[in-house]
Write a protein that holds these residues in place. Sequence first.
Motif, short mmCIF file in Angstrom:
data_model
loop_
_atom_site.label_atom_id
_atom_site.label_comp_id
_atom_site.label_asym_id
_atom_site.label_seq_id
_atom_site.Cartn_x
_atom_site.Cartn_y
_atom_site.Cartn_z
N ASN A 75 -0.09 -10.71 51.43
CA ASN A 75 0.65 -11.87 51.96
C ASN A 75 0.98 -11.71 53.44
O ASN A 75 1.30 -12.69 54.11
CB ASN A 75 1.95 -12.07 51.17
N GLY A 76 0.88 -10.46 53.93
CA GLY A 76 1.19 -10.23 55.34
C GLY A 76 0.08 -10.66 56.28
O GLY A 76 0.30 -10.81 57.49
N PHE A 77 -1.12 -10.88 55.75
CA PHE A 77 -2.21 -11.37 56.60
C PHE A 77 -1.95 -12.83 56.93
O PHE A 77 -1.72 -13.66 56.04
CB PHE A 77 -3.56 -11.25 55.87
N ASP A 78 -2.00 -13.17 58.21
CA ASP A 78 -1.77 -14.56 58.63
C ASP A 78 -3.09 -15.29 58.84
O ASP A 78 -3.15 -16.31 59.50
CB ASP A 78 -0.92 -14.61 59.90
N HIS A 79 -4.18 -14.70 58.27
CA HIS A 79 -5.50 -15.30 58.41
C HIS A 79 -6.34 -14.87 57.22
O HIS A 79 -5.93 -14.01 56.42
CB HIS A 79 -6.17 -14.83 59.71
N GLU A 80 -7.51 -15.47 57.06
CA GLU A 80 -8.42 -15.00 56.03
C GLU A 80 -8.88 -13.59 56.40
O GLU A 80 -9.21 -13.32 57.55
CB GLU A 80 -9.61 -15.94 55.90
N ARG A 109 -8.11 -15.35 51.14
CA ARG A 109 -6.80 -15.72 51.67
C ARG A 109 -5.77 -15.54 50.58
O ARG A 109 -6.06 -15.66 49.37
CB ARG A 109 -6.79 -17.16 52.19
#
Length: 639
Positions: free
Chosen positions: A574-579, A617
């Motif tokens: 969930n910490g990824f702000d991108h695919e 994502r």
Amino acid sequence: MIVGTAGHIDHGKTALVKALTGVDADRLKEEKARGITIDLGYAYSDLGDGRQLGFVDVPGHERFVHNMLAGATGIDAALLVVSAAEGIKPQTVEHLQILDLLGIDRGIVALTKADLANDDQQLERMAEIETLLATTSLRGAEIVPVSAVTGQGIDELKEKLLVLGESGKGASGFARLAVDRCFVLSGAGVVVTGTVHAGEIRVDDRLLLTPSGIEARVRSLHAQNRAAAVGRAGERCALNLAGPRLSKEAIKRGDWVVSPELHAPTDRIDVRLSLLASEAQPLKHWSPVHVHLGSAHVMGRVALLEGEKLAPGDTALAQIVLDEKVGALSGDRVILRDPSATRTMAGAAIIDPFGPPRNRRAERRLAELAALAVDDGEVLPRLLRLESGFVDVGRFGLARNLRPAEVETLVEAAGGQALEGFGFLAETLEAARTDIVETLKAFHETKADAPGLQAERLRVTLKRRWPASVFKVLLDREIRAKTVVVDGAFLRLPGHSLKLGSRDEALWNKIAADMTRDRFKPPRVRDFAQAYGATEVDTRRLLQRLSKLGRVVEVAPDHFFLRPVVAEMVAIVNGFDHEFSAAEFRDKLDNGRKLAIQILEFFDRHGMTIRRGDLRRAVPQKAGQYGPPPTASEPARSG
């Protein structure tokens, strides 16, 4: 109040209504040409005290009894018409039978054409009528000699009609109107007419047609032939309706216009059935019949619940199975005619409008129907003490057109308690609590190494087998009271904790330490077994038991992670702000590409990530959630 005429053809019903109201109720060209009433006619009159009295003029010809029934089921009182010149005739008898079966107990007899009979002839006719009424619901009704030609007795009849009082239909409850006519009025659109059986209908109300479910808004209305803002129970109303799916073709006689809360079409109604004593043969189980309910006329069959035959003059419980769905509520009256529709056979009062398709003759069901058939004040006390042990508050209220708060008040008055849609006696709730606690206690004593019972296993193990929906209410009550504790997928008593055997406890302590140290790349089952001298089977069984408790999660076959670690990995996703790619996720965990892909595929299966080609994502999760509690292994897919 609505008064319905009844009587043989050509005994002067329509002429009498015209003398009382000044309105000719014959509205069809064919009626004018033939000089007989074919369909229902309506007239209204202020009889002297400001109240508007409505008249339903019904056909007297035997061929049009089905039309007579459409009007008779909405009336409050009867105006039985008998010609002084001809006396009692076949349709006089059949119409009186219908009134009796409908439970109409208010009425007056008009001895019409009195100008054609002398005093002695009139007295003879009156004696015959009194004898005919003696065994019916209209026994003791006053007989008034009248003449529509000379005006004799008309004023006296008006006065006696006023004395009959107001409508007895329920002003409380949700609105329901039985449709007996539908037409299109130029400049207005679709108009339906009928009698309001319960509640109130107001301009701008949004209602439903039953059984079709078509939505309709009330644009305007007339009550008792006058423009009004509200139509009340016991009044005849004309409703100007509007709606996107509404058309004259979509509405038919027999439909109901109801509040949305009452839209519950049914094709099985459980009744108390009475067969007329005049019938020549018993009524057999599964006999085909014409069914008249409200203004509806449908075909159906009679399923007797107490034997295979019903003798003439007897009464029994039965289920009427209809060929098509209708609107029906408890207390509604039903008239049955023979398959050729030439005679009235029986009448019934609806006990339960939502009869079951199976086990309708079961002892438990018959006991329930016996309780439902008693006077209203005793129904709930009896139902609450039945073997089932509960009352479905919503179903009970719907069947009787009662609001939920009204039913809860009735449950409390009966010594019970309403709980999440069901009613119980206090002693029933206490017995259920004891049953749940003792069942869990016995399980813990016999299987101390088990975490507890799953909910469905507990339900079917109890002494009393509750329906799943009822059991959930009872169980939630105990969980809130902390009588029962939820532990992962299991239920247990507060004092119980899983006791592993000494060998399993020692092995788990070692495994837990390794899984904590190498939290993102813990060893597999075979690695633990080799490292600590245990068999793979025993090691796998231990970790699967701990998985059911929610302590570990089997992300891939034989590859378990601590549950908090899985939550930590979800947070990383969930910490990824991108695919992101599998490589990016691997670098965050530093655990190798193959294992990173296995973890991501687990997330894909549980809806925590969505894969598109080589990228993924995150799907936001509720706080504390990372997917359904894993209770069994899932096959891994190569990535």
